[in-house]
Design a protein around this motif. Structure first.
Motif, PDB file in Angstrom:
ATOM      1  N   SER A 143       0.835  -1.193   0.000  1.00 28.87           N
ATOM      2  CA  SER A 143       0.000   0.000   0.000  1.00 28.87           C
ATOM      3  C   SER A 143       0.878   1.254   0.000  1.00 28.87           C
ATOM      4  O   SER A 143       0.498   2.283  -0.556  1.00 28.87           O
ATOM      5  CB  SER A 143      -0.940  -0.011   1.196  1.00 28.87           C
ATOM      6  N   TRP A 144       2.078   1.168   0.606  1.00 29.16           N
ATOM      7  CA  TRP A 144       2.978   2.327   0.558  1.00 29.16           C
ATOM      8  C   TRP A 144       3.436   2.601  -0.865  1.00 29.16           C
ATOM      9  O   TRP A 144       3.496   3.744  -1.302  1.00 29.16           O
ATOM     10  CB  TRP A 144       4.199   2.112   1.459  1.00 29.16           C
ATOM     11  N   VAL A 145       3.773   1.520  -1.576  1.00 25.70           N
ATOM     12  CA  VAL A 145       4.193   1.686  -2.975  1.00 25.70           C
ATOM     13  C   VAL A 145       3.057   2.325  -3.766  1.00 25.70           C
ATOM     14  O   VAL A 145       3.260   3.256  -4.551  1.00 25.70           O
ATOM     15  CB  VAL A 145       4.593   0.319  -3.586  1.00 25.70           C
ATOM     16  N   ARG A 146       1.834   1.836  -3.513  1.00 22.16           N
ATOM     17  CA  ARG A 146       0.680   2.392  -4.226  1.00 22.16           C
ATOM     18  C   ARG A 146       0.491   3.872  -3.891  1.00 22.16           C
ATOM     19  O   ARG A 146       0.207   4.685  -4.760  1.00 22.16           O
ATOM     20  CB  ARG A 146      -0.582   1.610  -3.850  1.00 22.16           C
ATOM     21  N   ILE A 147       0.629   4.225  -2.599  1.00 23.88           N
ATOM     22  CA  ILE A 147       0.418   5.610  -2.191  1.00 23.88           C
ATOM     23  C   ILE A 147       1.413   6.532  -2.885  1.00 23.88           C
ATOM     24  O   ILE A 147       1.045   7.538  -3.493  1.00 23.88           O
ATOM     25  CB  ILE A 147       0.566   5.750  -0.657  1.00 23.88           C
ATOM     26  N   VAL A 148       2.704   6.172  -2.814  1.00 21.82           N
ATOM     27  CA  VAL A 148       3.724   7.053  -3.383  1.00 21.82           C
ATOM     28  C   VAL A 148       3.548   7.168  -4.893  1.00 21.82           C
ATOM     29  O   VAL A 148       3.614   8.258  -5.457  1.00 21.82           O
ATOM     30  CB  VAL A 148       5.137   6.544  -3.039  1.00 21.82           C
ATOM     31  N   LYS A 149       3.277   6.024  -5.546  1.00 25.00           N
ATOM     32  CA  LYS A 149       3.174   6.071  -6.999  1.00 25.00           C
ATOM     33  C   LYS A 149       1.879   6.741  -7.460  1.00 25.00           C
ATOM     34  O   LYS A 149       1.896   7.553  -8.376  1.00 25.00           O
ATOM     35  CB  LYS A 149       3.275   4.649  -7.588  1.00 25.00           C
ATOM     36  N   GLY A 150       0.800   6.407  -6.807  1.00 24.70           N
ATOM     37  CA  GLY A 150      -0.490   6.925  -7.264  1.00 24.70           C
ATOM     38  C   GLY A 150      -0.748   8.356  -6.823  1.00 24.70           C
ATOM     39  O   GLY A 150      -1.173   9.197  -7.611  1.00 24.70           O
ATOM     40  N   ARG A 151      -0.503   8.615  -5.527  1.00 23.59           N
ATOM     41  CA  ARG A 151      -0.864   9.928  -4.992  1.00 23.59           C
ATOM     42  C   ARG A 151       0.116  11.016  -5.376  1.00 23.59           C
ATOM     43  O   ARG A 151      -0.272  12.164  -5.555  1.00 23.59           O
ATOM     44  CB  ARG A 151      -0.951   9.855  -3.468  1.00 23.59           C
ATOM     45  N   TYR A 152       1.415  10.663  -5.453  1.00 24.70           N
ATOM     46  CA  TYR A 152       2.415  11.705  -5.677  1.00 24.70           C
ATOM     47  C   TYR A 152       3.085  11.624  -7.044  1.00 24.70           C
ATOM     48  O   TYR A 152       3.213  12.613  -7.742  1.00 24.70           O
ATOM     49  CB  TYR A 152       3.502  11.638  -4.593  1.00 24.70           C
ATOM     50  N   GLU A 153       3.531  10.400  -7.415  1.00 22.14           N
ATOM     51  CA  GLU A 153       4.316  10.313  -8.644  1.00 22.14           C
ATOM     52  C   GLU A 153       3.483  10.637  -9.875  1.00 22.14           C
ATOM     53  O   GLU A 153       3.928  11.367 -10.764  1.00 22.14           O
ATOM     54  CB  GLU A 153       4.926   8.917  -8.784  1.00 22.14           C
ATOM     55  N   GLN A 154       2.254  10.111  -9.907  1.00 18.33           N
ATOM     56  CA  GLN A 154       1.408  10.318 -11.075  1.00 18.33           C
ATOM     57  C   GLN A 154       1.156  11.804 -11.350  1.00 18.33           C
ATOM     58  O   GLN A 154       1.420  12.293 -12.444  1.00 18.33           O
ATOM     59  CB  GLN A 154       0.095   9.544 -10.892  1.00 18.33           C
ATOM     60  N   PRO A 155       0.667  12.562 -10.334  1.00 15.12           N
ATOM     61  CA  PRO A 155       0.467  13.992 -10.577  1.00 15.12           C
ATOM     62  C   PRO A 155       1.768  14.732 -10.901  1.00 15.12           C
ATOM     63  O   PRO A 155       1.768  15.627 -11.754  1.00 15.12           O
ATOM     64  CB  PRO A 155      -0.135  14.514  -9.264  1.00 15.12           C
ATOM     65  N   LEU A 156       2.879  14.345 -10.269  1.00 19.49           N
ATOM     66  CA  LEU A 156       4.149  15.026 -10.562  1.00 19.49           C
ATOM     67  C   LEU A 156       4.540  14.823 -12.021  1.00 19.49           C
ATOM     68  O   LEU A 156       5.073  15.735 -12.666  1.00 19.49           O
ATOM     69  CB  LEU A 156       5.255  14.503  -9.643  1.00 19.49           C
ATOM     70  N   MET A 157       4.278  13.629 -12.552  1.00 15.72           N
ATOM     71  CA  MET A 157       4.592  13.375 -13.954  1.00 15.72           C
ATOM     72  C   MET A 157       3.739  14.253 -14.859  1.00 15.72           C
ATOM     73  O   MET A 157       4.222  14.783 -15.846  1.00 15.72           O
ATOM     74  CB  MET A 157       4.323  11.920 -14.289  1.00 15.72           C
ATOM     75  N   GLU A 158       2.467  14.400 -14.468  1.00 14.28           N
ATOM     76  CA  GLU A 158       1.585  15.238 -15.281  1.00 14.28           C
ATOM     77  C   GLU A 158       2.046  16.688 -15.234  1.00 14.28           C
ATOM     78  O   GLU A 158       1.970  17.411 -16.226  1.00 14.28           O
ATOM     79  CB  GLU A 158       0.153  15.158 -14.757  1.00 14.28           C
ATOM     80  N   ILE A 159       2.533  17.127 -14.068  1.00 16.73           N
ATOM     81  CA  ILE A 159       2.885  18.528 -13.915  1.00 16.73           C
ATOM     82  C   ILE A 159       4.157  18.867 -14.675  1.00 16.73           C
ATOM     83  O   ILE A 159       4.256  19.891 -15.338  1.00 16.73           O
ATOM     84  CB  ILE A 159       3.052  18.875 -12.422  1.00 16.73           C
ATOM     85  N   PHE A 160       5.160  17.975 -14.592  1.00 10.42           N
ATOM     86  CA  PHE A 160       6.480  18.362 -15.082  1.00 10.42           C
ATOM     87  C   PHE A 160       6.872  17.752 -16.419  1.00 10.42           C
ATOM     88  O   PHE A 160       7.783  18.240 -17.062  1.00 10.42           O
ATOM     89  CB  PHE A 160       7.552  17.993 -14.053  1.00 10.42           C
ATOM     90  N   GLN A 161       6.252  16.623 -16.805  1.00 10.72           N
ATOM     91  CA  GLN A 161       6.795  15.975 -17.994  1.00 10.72           C
ATOM     92  C   GLN A 161       5.900  16.062 -19.211  1.00 10.72           C
ATOM     93  O   GLN A 161       4.781  16.484 -19.117  1.00 10.72           O
ATOM     94  CB  GLN A 161       7.111  14.513 -17.685  1.00 10.72           C
TER      95      GLN A 161
END
Lengths: 161, 126
Positions: A143-161
């Motif tokens: 669930s930690w992997v899911r939280i970091v990837k889903g909650r933070y990494e996904q939006p960060l990718m949308e914002i910066f890449q």
């Protein structure tokens, strides 16, 4: 214009910070602030960072809100762990494979994870993109992997890449 | 000059609550530094003070000076921004240094080795 203002965001925020610190809008501090903003932009240009482009301001704002709530929740969680230690609490390291490669996005993720009590960024392997995270109250690695990837990494990718 | 006693009650109560909440969180973080057993656990404790601990105290300061001086005082935001930017650098360096030493000396079985396997793993019971 590009020569004068190589990093408009940086210069703008430097100017804003200067004005905030002075708490006045009189011409003297404003002129000095302008000078510092320009100098700061040129200094940053000499370091040759990758160009920063924020694609989605809406997503950035939403992420900031999510992070503020998450940090508040984990503040409470860690305070409880400290004040009422449970015998069955498990701490540990987890590895999270990240797809994120943009420097600014990674730096933002580092700020988020470090500012959140309960998670500590320990190591990041640039080649494999694996992040080593230490978690204070580890209930379930998946669930930690899911939280970091889903909650933070996904939006960060949308914002910066 | 403005004095704390001049503060009207409707502002004094929230300011006091904000200060208490911030100071309480920061104190809890400091207690954690003493109570938690391993270095990696202790990395988490001070972040209480640097996140909402600082935020509550700064917010209290903003309300206090805004009301006393009858103008919006927001330069405390700068402290918050600088904390958010600089704190990760310190904690990452500390964590990285501890990890490097523990791997070299091999004195903590919980420290994950430097393998490139991308599978999540966790151990070390407390």
């Amino acid at each position: 214009m590009r020569r004068l203002l190589p990093h408009p965001y940086m210069s703008a925020s430097l100017f804003l910070m200067w004005m905030l610190m002075n708490e006045s809008v009189s011409p003297g501090p404003a002129l000095l602030g302008l000078a510092f903003a320009l100098l700061g932009g040129w200094a940053l240009a000499m370091l040759q960072p990758l160009p920063l482009r924020i694609r989605r301001w809406g997503t950035a704002l939403r992420l900031a809100g999510v992070v503020a709530v998450d940090i508040a929740r984990s503040n409470l969680g860690v305070a409880l762990v400290i004040l009422h230690p449970r015998a069955d609490r498990r701490q540990g390291f987890i590895r999270i494979p990240l797809a994120l490669r943009n420097d600014t996005a990674l730096a933002t993720l580092a700020c988020i994870l470090t500012a959140t009590p309960g998670t500590a960024w320990v190591e990041f392997d640039r080649e494999s993109g694996v992040l080593l995270l230490h978690v204070l109250d580890l209930i379930d690695e998946e669930s930690w992997v899911r939280i970091v990837k889903g909650r933070y990494e996904q939006p960060l990718m949308e914002i910066f890449q | 000059m403005s004095h704390a006693a001049d503060l009207p009650l409707w502002a004094a109560i929230p300011v006091a609550l904000l200060l208490l909440a911030g100071a309480g969180l920061t104190l809890t973080g400091s207690i954690g530094l003493v109570r938690l057993k391993t270095f990696y656990e202790r990395l988490h404790a001070p972040t209480l003070g640097t996140s909402y601990g600082a935020a509550f105290i700064l917010l209290g300061s903003m309300v206090f000076f805004s009301v006393l001086q009858s103008r919006l005082t927001v330069h405390e935001l700068l402290i918050g921004i600088l904390l958010i930017i600089t704190m990760p650098v310190t904690l990452m360096l500390l964590g990285g240094a501890a990890l490097h030493r523990d791997r070299l000396e091999g004195n903590d079985p919980a420290v994950p080795p430097e393998d490139k396997a991308a599978e999540p793993q966790a151990d070390h019971e407390t």
